[in-house]
Scaffold this active site. Structure first.
Site, PDB file in Angstrom:
ATOM      1  N   TRP A 195       2.784   4.767  -7.754  1.00 26.19           N
ATOM      2  CA  TRP A 195       3.237   5.168  -6.416  1.00 26.19           C
ATOM      3  C   TRP A 195       4.512   5.988  -6.504  1.00 26.19           C
ATOM      4  O   TRP A 195       4.660   7.005  -5.824  1.00 26.19           O
ATOM      5  CB  TRP A 195       3.453   3.945  -5.526  1.00 26.19           C
ATOM      6  CG  TRP A 195       2.191   3.177  -5.269  1.00 26.19           C
ATOM      7  CD1 TRP A 195       1.952   1.875  -5.570  1.00 26.19           C
ATOM      8  CD2 TRP A 195       0.993   3.665  -4.654  1.00 26.19           C
ATOM      9  NE1 TRP A 195       0.679   1.511  -5.187  1.00 26.19           N
ATOM     10  CE2 TRP A 195       0.079   2.588  -4.630  1.00 26.19           C
ATOM     11  CE3 TRP A 195       0.599   4.895  -4.135  1.00 26.19           C
ATOM     12  CZ2 TRP A 195      -1.207   2.713  -4.095  1.00 26.19           C
ATOM     13  CZ3 TRP A 195      -0.680   5.027  -3.602  1.00 26.19           C
ATOM     14  CH2 TRP A 195      -1.563   3.941  -3.592  1.00 26.19           C
ATOM     15  N   ASP A 236      10.922   3.367  -1.141  1.00 21.53           N
ATOM     16  CA  ASP A 236       9.584   2.917  -0.744  1.00 21.53           C
ATOM     17  C   ASP A 236       9.582   1.403  -0.926  1.00 21.53           C
ATOM     18  O   ASP A 236       9.662   0.904  -2.047  1.00 21.53           O
ATOM     19  CB  ASP A 236       8.543   3.597  -1.647  1.00 21.53           C
ATOM     20  CG  ASP A 236       7.115   3.094  -1.408  1.00 21.53           C
ATOM     21  OD1 ASP A 236       6.927   2.154  -0.607  1.00 21.53           O
ATOM     22  OD2 ASP A 236       6.193   3.650  -2.035  1.00 21.53           O
ATOM     23  N   LYS A 287       1.015  -4.434   3.080  1.00 20.22           N
ATOM     24  CA  LYS A 287       1.338  -5.327   1.970  1.00 20.22           C
ATOM     25  C   LYS A 287       2.070  -6.578   2.462  1.00 20.22           C
ATOM     26  O   LYS A 287       2.028  -7.598   1.804  1.00 20.22           O
ATOM     27  CB  LYS A 287       2.191  -4.616   0.923  1.00 20.22           C
ATOM     28  CG  LYS A 287       1.664  -3.266   0.470  1.00 20.22           C
ATOM     29  CD  LYS A 287       0.461  -3.380  -0.440  1.00 20.22           C
ATOM     30  CE  LYS A 287      -0.272  -2.065  -0.634  1.00 20.22           C
ATOM     31  NZ  LYS A 287       0.508  -0.919  -1.041  1.00 20.22           N
TER      32      LYS A 287
HETATM   33  C1  PLP Z   1       0.222   0.567  -1.457  1.00 19.04           C
HETATM   34  C2  PLP Z   1       1.432   1.333  -1.761  1.00 19.04           C
HETATM   35  C3  PLP Z   1       1.581   2.679  -1.358  1.00 19.04           C
HETATM   36  C4  PLP Z   1       0.482   3.461  -0.673  1.00 19.04           C
HETATM   37  O1  PLP Z   1       0.274   3.042   0.614  1.00 19.04           O
HETATM   38  P1  PLP Z   1      -0.786   3.742   1.567  1.00 19.04           P
HETATM   39  O2  PLP Z   1      -0.415   3.209   2.906  1.00 19.04           O
HETATM   40  O3  PLP Z   1      -2.141   3.311   1.104  1.00 19.04           O
HETATM   41  O4  PLP Z   1      -0.619   5.215   1.472  1.00 19.04           O
HETATM   42  C5  PLP Z   1       2.768   3.303  -1.641  1.00 19.04           C
HETATM   43  N1  PLP Z   1       3.769   2.663  -2.272  1.00 19.04           N
HETATM   44  C6  PLP Z   1       3.652   1.386  -2.682  1.00 19.04           C
HETATM   45  C7  PLP Z   1       4.802   0.723  -3.369  1.00 19.04           C
HETATM   46  C8  PLP Z   1       2.487   0.677  -2.435  1.00 19.04           C
HETATM   47  O5  PLP Z   1       2.380  -0.598  -2.830  1.00 19.04           O
END
Ligand code: PLP
Length: 357
Positions: A100, A167, A191
């Site tokens: 990511w 993020d 998540k």
């Molecule tokens: C799942 C995840 C993403 C991607 O998320 P989407 O909403 O599917 O685009 C980005 N960063 C991290 C750390 C993630 O766990």
């Protein structure tokens, strides 16, 4: 149906009360006699949901007045582009700690100059790089606080001489965060705080408007701050469930209480991984994630992997298969995963060891 224990990495478990209240709202939203997904988002009943959701975010994370939180569509992956569009003028650095993080970097490189300040790919992202110097001339440093796939986590809000962007898709609301240290915190809800289809972005307001490029309306955070996330039709269902999830979290004592519980849950499982002769953890010990616990069969036991998977499945374990780039197992212990489920997994690992002795 026998008891199941859900360890999915995302979308993941959500509190039952949030699901129940969402079902009720789908039938009859807020006593209006209309379904949540049929109401106009320009009603006072919907405004109340939006206001409450925003207020819960601010309260639970102690978001200072310098920052605003917005809720948008497009997933965390579209935020990779937002970040560069809104903050990248000359040069930005990224901590490359996983898939990511890397995707975020690549997206920025399509907009301007961005590079990996440090990278842990040499060991398949099983650790967080340390001891790097942060140049003072950066527009920002981007970090991924929890690396969902590899089970590593940056446990502290780092001191950063340049604007810090994070993020936090997979560890938001799992621990206290000093929001004032960040110019931007963003992530997908699926998540830890809600269903897939909505993102959160916590933005330092005066950090915006410093880039010279034209930013398309929808990609400009200012649009969404000005319109309180209602510039266009918001993902009402997702925001409703997120609001209910945060209400549940608040009722349990907030992020601080959740953090204590999360430490307990993770310790339980890591202790078993370290004790059990069948398994070993894959992440560097000091960087182990509280949210995603990754482990593989111990050396010499590799051929038992499928057998353990089947055994765990027969005991009701769901979603413990590791990401395809890591293999082995991953148990995600997000906020709504009860400690009883972790205990059940630990018990299952013990039983398997006894069986194979
Ligand atoms: C799942 C995840 C993403 C991607 O998320 P989407 O909403 O599917 O685009 C980005 N960063 C991290 C750390 C993630 O766990």
């Amino acid at each position: 149906m026998s008891k199941v224990h859900v360890f999915n990495a995302g979308p993941c478990v959500l509190p039952q009360v949030a699901i129940d209240n969402a079902i009720e709202a789908l039938k009859n939203f807020s006593g209006t006699g209309v379904s949540l997904i049929s109401i106009s988002h320009r009603t006072k009943e919907w405004d109340a949901v939006m206001d409450e959701c925003r207020a819960l975010w601010k309260e639970l994370l102690h978001i200072p007045d310098t920052h605003e939180v917005v809720f948008l569509g497009g997933g965390a992956s579209l935020q990779f582009l937002y970040v560069a569009m809104n903050f990248l003028e000359k040069k930005a650095a990224y901590l490359d700690t996983g898939v990511w993080a890397h995707k975020a970097l690549v997206e920025a490189q399509g907009i301007g100059e961005a590079y990996a300040l440090a990278c842990s790919k040499d060991k398949n992202y099983t650790y967080i790089p340390k001891g790097f110097d942060i140049p003072k001339d950066l527009d920002y440093l981007h970090i991924t606080t929890n690396n969902t796939i590899y089970g590593t986590e940056i446990h502290e809000d780092i001191d950063c001489p340049v604007p810090l962007i994070a993020d936090m898709s997979s560890d938001i609301m799992s621990r206290p965060v000093d929001v004032s240290k960040y110019d931007l915190i963003y992530g997908g809800a699926q998540k830890n705080v809600g269903p897939a289809g909505v993102i959160f972005a916590i933005i330092r307001k005066d950090a915006l408007g410093r880039v010279s490029r034209h930013i398309p309306t929808m990609l400009d955070y200012r649009t969404h701050i000005d319109k309180l996330s209602m510039f266009n039709t918001p993902p009402v269902f997702n925001i409703f469930v997120m609001k209910e999830t945060l209400k549940w979290l608040k009722g349990l004592g907030g992020v601080e209480a959740m953090y204590e519980m999360n430490k307990k849950k993770a310790a339980l499982l890591y202790d078993e991984i370290d004790r059990n002769s069948m398994f070993i953890g894959t992440a560097a010990k000091e960087d182990r994630s509280l949210m995603n616990v990754c482990f593989v069969m111990a050396p010499g036991k590799e051929d038992l992997q499928d057998e353990f998977m089947a055994f765990a499945k027969s005991r009701g374990m769901i979603g413990i298969k590791g990401h395809r780039s890591v293999g082995g197992f991953r148990a995600s212990l997000y906020n709504a995963c009860p400690i009883e489920d972790v205990e059940a997994l630990v018990e299952c690992m013990k039983e398997f060891e006894d069986l194979k002795k």
